[in-house]
Structures are given as C-alpha cells and as structure tokens.
Enzyme design. Structure first.
Site, PDB file in Angstrom:
ATOM      1  N   SER A   1      -9.576   5.323   3.357  1.00  0.00           N
ATOM      2  CA  SER A   1     -10.709   4.632   3.985  1.00  0.00           C
ATOM      3  C   SER A   1     -11.972   5.433   3.733  1.00  0.00           C
ATOM      4  CB  SER A   1     -10.483   4.540   5.488  1.00  0.00           C
ATOM      5  OG  SER A   1     -11.663   4.120   6.147  1.00  0.00           O
TER       6      SER A   1
ATOM      7  N   TYR B   1      -7.785   8.104  14.148  1.00  0.00           N
ATOM      8  CA  TYR B   1      -7.592   7.317  12.922  1.00  0.00           C
ATOM      9  C   TYR B   1      -8.266   7.969  11.713  1.00  0.00           C
ATOM     10  CZ  TYR B   1      -8.332   3.421   9.637  1.00  0.00           C
ATOM     11  OH  TYR B   1      -8.384   2.618   8.518  1.00  0.00           O
TER      12      TYR B   1
HETATM   13  P1  NAD Z   1      -3.878  -5.316   8.710  1.00  0.00           P
HETATM   14  O1  NAD Z   1      -3.815  -5.409  10.179  1.00  0.00           O
HETATM   15  O2  NAD Z   1      -3.818  -6.562   7.949  1.00  0.00           O
HETATM   16  O3  NAD Z   1      -2.740  -4.369   8.151  1.00  0.00           O
HETATM   17  C1  NAD Z   1      -2.217  -3.268   8.829  1.00  0.00           C
HETATM   18  C2  NAD Z   1      -0.715  -3.458   8.805  1.00  0.00           C
HETATM   19  O4  NAD Z   1      -0.103  -2.259   9.219  1.00  0.00           O
HETATM   20  C3  NAD Z   1      -0.216  -4.522   9.747  1.00  0.00           C
HETATM   21  O5  NAD Z   1      -0.185  -5.785   9.127  1.00  0.00           O
HETATM   22  C4  NAD Z   1       1.177  -4.036  10.093  1.00  0.00           C
HETATM   23  O6  NAD Z   1       2.139  -4.757   9.367  1.00  0.00           O
HETATM   24  C5  NAD Z   1       1.187  -2.602   9.633  1.00  0.00           C
HETATM   25  N1  NAD Z   1       1.640  -1.685  10.681  1.00  0.00           N
HETATM   26  C6  NAD Z   1       0.905  -1.097  11.645  1.00  0.00           C
HETATM   27  N2  NAD Z   1       1.692  -0.333  12.409  1.00  0.00           N
HETATM   28  C7  NAD Z   1       2.945  -0.442  11.905  1.00  0.00           C
HETATM   29  C8  NAD Z   1       4.207   0.126  12.245  1.00  0.00           C
HETATM   30  N3  NAD Z   1       4.343   0.989  13.278  1.00  0.00           N
HETATM   31  N4  NAD Z   1       5.297  -0.228  11.516  1.00  0.00           N
HETATM   32  C9  NAD Z   1       5.186  -1.084  10.487  1.00  0.00           C
HETATM   33  N5  NAD Z   1       4.019  -1.637  10.115  1.00  0.00           N
HETATM   34  C10 NAD Z   1       2.916  -1.309  10.817  1.00  0.00           C
HETATM   35  O7  NAD Z   1      -5.204  -4.513   8.390  1.00  0.00           O
HETATM   36  P2  NAD Z   1      -5.782  -3.851   7.068  1.00  0.00           P
HETATM   37  O8  NAD Z   1      -7.177  -3.561   7.417  1.00  0.00           O
HETATM   38  O9  NAD Z   1      -5.470  -4.642   5.858  1.00  0.00           O
HETATM   39  O10 NAD Z   1      -5.010  -2.467   7.000  1.00  0.00           O
HETATM   40  C11 NAD Z   1      -4.347  -2.013   5.836  1.00  0.00           C
HETATM   41  C12 NAD Z   1      -4.765  -0.594   5.551  1.00  0.00           C
HETATM   42  O11 NAD Z   1      -6.158  -0.584   5.243  1.00  0.00           O
HETATM   43  C13 NAD Z   1      -4.594   0.361   6.729  1.00  0.00           C
HETATM   44  O12 NAD Z   1      -4.020   1.569   6.260  1.00  0.00           O
HETATM   45  C14 NAD Z   1      -6.010   0.607   7.193  1.00  0.00           C
HETATM   46  O13 NAD Z   1      -6.129   1.871   7.778  1.00  0.00           O
HETATM   47  C15 NAD Z   1      -6.751   0.512   5.894  1.00  0.00           C
HETATM   48  N6  NAD Z   1      -8.206   0.279   5.999  1.00  0.00           N
HETATM   49  C16 NAD Z   1      -8.696  -0.846   6.591  1.00  0.00           C
HETATM   50  C17 NAD Z   1     -10.060  -1.046   6.653  1.00  0.00           C
HETATM   51  C18 NAD Z   1     -10.671  -2.274   7.281  1.00  0.00           C
HETATM   52  O14 NAD Z   1     -11.863  -2.298   7.528  1.00  0.00           O
HETATM   53  N7  NAD Z   1      -9.910  -3.320   7.537  1.00  0.00           N
HETATM   54  C19 NAD Z   1     -10.920  -0.091   6.110  1.00  0.00           C
HETATM   55  C20 NAD Z   1     -10.396   1.040   5.509  1.00  0.00           C
HETATM   56  C21 NAD Z   1      -9.025   1.213   5.454  1.00  0.00           C
END
Ligand code: NAD
Ligand code: MG
Length: 303
Positions: free
Chosen positions: A195, A208
């Site tokens: 991120s 986080y």
């Molecule tokens: P999202 O909610 O679609 O995906 C996160 C997923 O993590 C969930 O769908 C879930 O299946 C999984 N998860 C969480 N806890 C879990 C557990 N204990 N066991 C199994 N699965 C679990 O959201 P996203 O934003 O697509 O997140 C994906 C990645 O992107 C993450 O690592 C997040 O930190 C990173 N990210 C997101 C953003 C943003 O703005 N959305 C920015 C930077 C990084």
C-alpha cells in the site's frame, strides 16, 4: 494543443479523472469484511472490460482475498489470460466468491473455492495443499488478503485487534509462502499487496500501515533469497481503491465521502484499474522484475 477526442465525445486527456465515479460518494458502512455486491456504486473489477491475450496460458494461481477488490480483479484477469485460479476468502463472503468462481469458469478455466480464515497456520497449509491438488500444481501465489480497521487513537487498539491485523497481514503470507515454496518451480512468482501506507502512513492506521511496510520489506528480502531458485517476488502498492475493506473498516462517513478526492486524479481508483498490474508482474515476459513495488495511487503516495 487540443486533446484528441474519443468517439463518445470525451477528451482522452480527461478520462483518468472522469471515467469512474468521483467524490462525493454515498454514505455507507458495512460490517467487516463487507461485500462488494452491497456497495454503492458496486466496484468495477473488470467483469465487462478485461480482455486477455494468453499471457498466463496454462498457469496455476492461488489468490487470497480473491472474492472482492484487487484480488477479484486479479482473479478475473488471470482467468481471461488463460490461468486456472483458486481463490481464498472468509466464509461470510461466499456471495461475492460465488460470482468470481462463475466468472473464472465462464473462461473455461478451472476455478477452486477455498473459504477459510488465514489467521490460522493450519488453515494456510490446508489452503495451499488444496490449491495444489485441485489445480494440479501452483506457479503464481498472490498474498492479497488484508485487514484494515481505522482507530483515531493507539489507545483504542486492543491487543486482540492488533493481533488480528498482524495475523492476517503479516503471519498469513509467511505461513502461506512456507507451505507453497516446496511446490514452486523456477519461473514461479509471488506477489504481495502492499500500500502507499507503507511509506506514508495515516495517523489513524497505526497497526495496518506498519503491516504494509512489512509487506514491502518481505517482498524485497524474499526476492533476493529466491532469485537463485528462479522465483520472482514483487508487490503492488495501491492508493485509495473503492473496495469493501474501505466501507467496512470503520472509516468516518466524512472521510469516505471524499475518498480519493485528495489524489491528483481527484477520485478513488477501481479494482479493475489494477488487474493488469497483477498480470504484468506474473507474466513470464516480466522475467527481470523482482523485488519491485508497483504503485498505482492516482498520482499520490510513493510505492
Ligand atoms: P477487499 O475487502 O476486497 O479484500 C480484502 C480481502 O481480505 C477480503 O475480501 C477477505 O477475503 C480477505 N481477508 C481479510 N481477513 C481475512 C482472514 N482473516 N482470512 C481470510 N481472508 C481474509 O479489499 P481490498 O482493498 O481489495 O484489499 C486487498 C488488499 O489491498 C489488502 O491487502 C489491502 O490491505 C490492500 N490495499 C487496499 C487499498 C484500498 O484502498 N482499498 C489500498 C492499498 C492496499
Ligand atoms: Mg471480500
């Protein structure tokens, strides 16, 4: 000079600003981990737009958090590029996961659903074993699942909450990589989702943000360690992306309304805008890229 004009009359130069919804976004919140299908607007994961060209023909991928967000965009893109795909997700996310499984199958690829909680080492081992068995091998591992909960003060982060974030974001990739490594042949790839928070942490994301710094760090360490085996390790570092993590992460409505508005492109990104990056890092023709972090943050942040 006037910008070139698209057939729909829009100016090409303006499209990155206007082709997706812009703030203010509708006020909404969901219980963790949330569902993409319940968001308004529903995020775009490339369902209608991603076109493959055989870049991952015959490859076998396991994607954690593959039901929604970046993981879902990667799953759709990988299947359309010719890969068989296993997705992991939490049991509460079955509704989103079913849609992804159908989309992978629609490409004529093998789709494997592996629900379960990554905070358990035993489950991480079972997940890898099932992916290897049902896919007939493994050569792309995407450690993408993540937990994010906003807390204005460090005083409000309980040890249980801190532990859940560390287990999901740091331990799970560690356990999953250890289970997968014996199966990964030269040419395989590992991709982490980091991120912009790794380098520019928000005040209210104390726990986080440090896990994302750890992600960027492990990718660089492991890239050096696994280079002699011919295994590449890279990360994607998104900025503010419209996903369930954001609407179920306890952010204030005021923040959500303006989400992504402070970036130079002036809006939140959509998961679909990152799918091709996960493809690029996995593709065999990116053979010299390892230990890299590919940012996509609307002009803000640094990977
Ligand atoms: P999202 O909610 O679609 O995906 C996160 C997923 O993590 C969930 O769908 C879930 O299946 C999984 N998860 C969480 N806890 C879990 C557990 N204990 N066991 C199994 N699965 C679990 O959201 P996203 O934003 O697509 O997140 C994906 C990645 O992107 C993450 O690592 C997040 O930190 C990173 N990210 C997101 C953003 C943003 O703005 N959305 C920015 C930077 C990084
Ligand atoms: Mg989800």
């Amino acid at each position: 000079m006037r910008a070139r004009t698209d057939s729909d009359g829009s100016e090409n130069s303006a499209r990155p600003r206007t082709q997706y919804p812009q703030p203010p976004y509708k006020k909404q919140s969901q219980k963790w981990p949330g569902l993409a299908s319940d968001m308004d607007p529903v995020p775009d994961h490339g369902e209608k737009t991603y076109k493959g060209s055989g870049r991952l023909n015959g490859r076998k991928a396991l994607i954690t958090g593959g039901d929604s967000g970046m993981g879902r965009a990667a799953a759709i893109a990988y299947a359309r590029e010719g890969a068989d795909v296993a997705i992991n997700y939490l049991p509460d996310e079955e509704q989103d996961a079913k849609q992804v499984i159908e989309l992978i199958k629609a490409e004529g690829r093998v789709a494997v659903a592996i629900p379960g909680d990554l905070r358990s080492e035993a489950f991480c081992q079972e997940m890898v074993a099932k992916a290897v068995k049902d896919l007939g091998g493994l050569d792309i591992l995407v450690n993408n699942a993540g937990r994010q909960q906003t807390q204005a003060s460090i005083m409000d982060i309980t040890s249980e909450a801190f532990d859940a974030t560390m287990k999901t974001n740091i331990y799970a990739p560690f356990w999953t990589i250890k289970a997968a490594l014996p199966h990964l042949k030269p040419g395989s790839v590992i991709i982490g989702t980091s991120s912009e928070q790794a380098m520019d942490p928000s005040a209210e994301l104390y726990d986080y943000a440090q896990t994302k710094a750890a992600t960027t760090n492990y990718v660089k360490s492991l890239a050096k360690q696994l280079a002699p085996k011919g295994i590449r390790v890279n990360a994607v570092a998104p900025g503010p992306i419209w996903t369930p993590l954001q609407v179920s992460g306890g952010a204030t409505m005021e923040k959500l309304e303006k989400f992504g508005g402070m970036t130079p492109l002036g809006r939140a990104g959509q998961p679909a805008e990152l799918g091709s990056i996960y493809v690029q890092l996995a593709a065999a023709d990116a053979s010299y890229a390892t230990g890299q972090v590919y940012g996509s943050a609307g002009g803000s942040g640094q990977p």
